[in-house]
Design a protein around this motif. Structure first.
Motif, PDB file in Angstrom:
ATOM      1  N   TYR A 134      33.982  36.828  36.670  1.00  0.00           N
ATOM      2  CA  TYR A 134      35.286  37.491  36.484  1.00  0.00           C
ATOM      3  C   TYR A 134      35.482  37.533  34.834  1.00  0.00           C
ATOM      4  O   TYR A 134      36.079  38.897  34.575  1.00  0.00           O
ATOM      5  CB  TYR A 134      36.325  37.183  37.256  1.00  0.00           C
ATOM      6  CG  TYR A 134      36.498  38.508  38.145  1.00  0.00           C
ATOM      7  CD1 TYR A 134      37.719  39.294  37.610  1.00  0.00           C
ATOM      8  CD2 TYR A 134      36.162  38.815  39.330  1.00  0.00           C
ATOM      9  CE1 TYR A 134      38.101  40.401  38.285  1.00  0.00           C
ATOM     10  CE2 TYR A 134      36.666  40.090  39.953  1.00  0.00           C
ATOM     11  CZ  TYR A 134      37.346  40.753  39.540  1.00  0.00           C
ATOM     12  OH  TYR A 134      37.549  41.947  40.229  1.00  0.00           O
ATOM     13  N   VAL A 162      28.528  40.570  40.792  1.00  0.00           N
ATOM     14  CA  VAL A 162      29.232  41.635  40.656  1.00  0.00           C
ATOM     15  C   VAL A 162      28.724  42.819  41.223  1.00  0.00           C
ATOM     16  O   VAL A 162      27.637  43.142  40.516  1.00  0.00           O
ATOM     17  CB  VAL A 162      30.135  41.840  39.264  1.00  0.00           C
ATOM     18  CG1 VAL A 162      31.133  43.139  39.533  1.00  0.00           C
ATOM     19  CG2 VAL A 162      30.978  40.508  39.179  1.00  0.00           C
ATOM     20  N   ALA A 332      41.582  39.764  40.255  1.00  0.00           N
ATOM     21  CA  ALA A 332      40.884  39.968  41.422  1.00  0.00           C
ATOM     22  C   ALA A 332      41.919  40.103  42.709  1.00  0.00           C
ATOM     23  O   ALA A 332      41.338  40.398  43.544  1.00  0.00           O
ATOM     24  CB  ALA A 332      39.799  39.124  41.529  1.00  0.00           C
TER      25      ALA A 332
END
Ligand SMILES: [Zn+2]
Length: 335
Positions: A134, A162, A332
């Motif tokens: 992330y 991802v 997120a």
């Protein structure tokens, strides 16, 4: 509105006016790093504490929250939009640490609830490899990408996947453990109790194991690695020797790159990413690792993906990568 903005933007305190701030916390077995991260991707201040001196999770979180408040005061930041925590065995769905083997806190610790009792902002918990992925997506080289895989090489091997712009968490929050995908059936014994996992070959520990094996099976070798006590040999020493042209150390990295390239090619077949990122200590050895990685990756990649996948090194700054990754988890929270 635009006139208003243009008029005020050159003034001092521009940062405070236009940026938002979040907290990134990287929990390791020994140390905990806490950073105040600006929305432009800078870690503007940080503090730390010793994880292993705490046996009471509530006191531990209380002391972290004290440090968060003093970081904000020292930087003149009055509000944060979330706290992201990268923790061993951290679960995105539950906000808990669940049975971490290298922490004093045993069983399940509801980290998110503990933090909420001190600071009323969203709290997101995940493991360090997911946080790294992330971090790359929000602040690093994967900005704007929708599909990529991050491999983190450290004591173990972690990965974050991802797909469609979102981290894959899976049914239980445990998705993306490619370090425990079996690379060599009946191979080296892994900490997870099985044999042949990727991390037993391509982690810093795996590199050390390979070097020790080669030292034992190459009696003719009398290079610098013979002068190191085997108990003290590290992957960094092997990397340094490789970069000085040492034949055995170069062989270690050729093997490591070969194995990692296979795992990367397999990962591509799974999720069809546009890039694979690598980060962690062994990656700092540079081309002695990356050249065999690229060669093996190309060799083992199924032809349908030819030319479609970049192999990249993380662009997060070394010193702040873990904090930035943790802070990025707060982005997120809407997933
Ligand atoms: Zn394993």
């Amino acid at each position: 509105m635009s006139v208003f903005f243009l008029y005020f933007s050159p003034l001092k305190n521009d940062d405070i006016m236009t940026n938002t701030y979040s907290i990134g916390i990287d929990i390791g077995g020994t140390n905990t790093d806490i950073g105040l991260v600006c929305s432009d991707g800078r870690c503007i201040a940080k503090k730390n504490l010793s994880t292993n001196k705490y046996f009471d999770a509530s006191q531990y979180v209380s002391d972290i929250c004290e440090r968060i408040k003093s970081l904000m005061t020292e930087c003149g930041v009055t509000a944060i939009d979330g706290i992201g925590i990268a923790a061993p065995a951290g679960n995105f769905y539950t906000g808990c640490i669940e049975g971490a083997t290298n922490l004093n806190f045993k069983g399940t610790v509801d980290l998110a609830a503990l933090f909420h009792s001190y600071i009323d902002v969203p709290v997101v918990v995940s493991n360090d490899a997911n946080a790294a992925a992330y971090g790359e997506l929000v602040y690093g080289g994967a900005k704007g990408m929708k599909h990529f895989v991050m491999f983190t090489l450290g004591t173990g091997v972690g990965s974050g996947i991802v797909v469609d712009g979102k981290l894959v968490h899976g049914k239980t929050g445990g998705a993306g453990e490619l370090g425990h995908a079996i690379l060599i059936p009946e191979g080296r014994l892994c900490g997870c109790g099985r044999k042949g996992c990727l991390e037993t070959y391509t982690s810093a520990t795996g590199i050390r194991r390979t070097a020790l094996e080669l030292l034992e099976t190459t009696p003719s070798y009398d290079g610098p690695l013979t002068k190191v006590n085997p108990d003290e040999l590290t992957s960094k020493m092997v990397g340094d020797a490789a970069n000085h042209g040492d034949s055995l150390a170069l062989k270690v990295f050729e093997l490591t790159g070969y194995w990692l390239g296979i795992a990367m090619a397999n990962a591509v077949a799974f999720s069809g990413p546009e890039a694979i990122f690598l980060m962690g200590g062994p990656v700092k050895a540079g081309e002695v690792l990356m050249k065999p990685v690229r060669e093996s990756f190309r060799k083992h990649l199924c032809f349908v993906y030819d030319g479609s996948v970049e192999v990249r090194v993380s662009e997060l700054p070394d010193n702040d990568a873990a904090i930035l990754g943790a802070a990025a988890l707060t982005k997120a929270k809407d997933q």
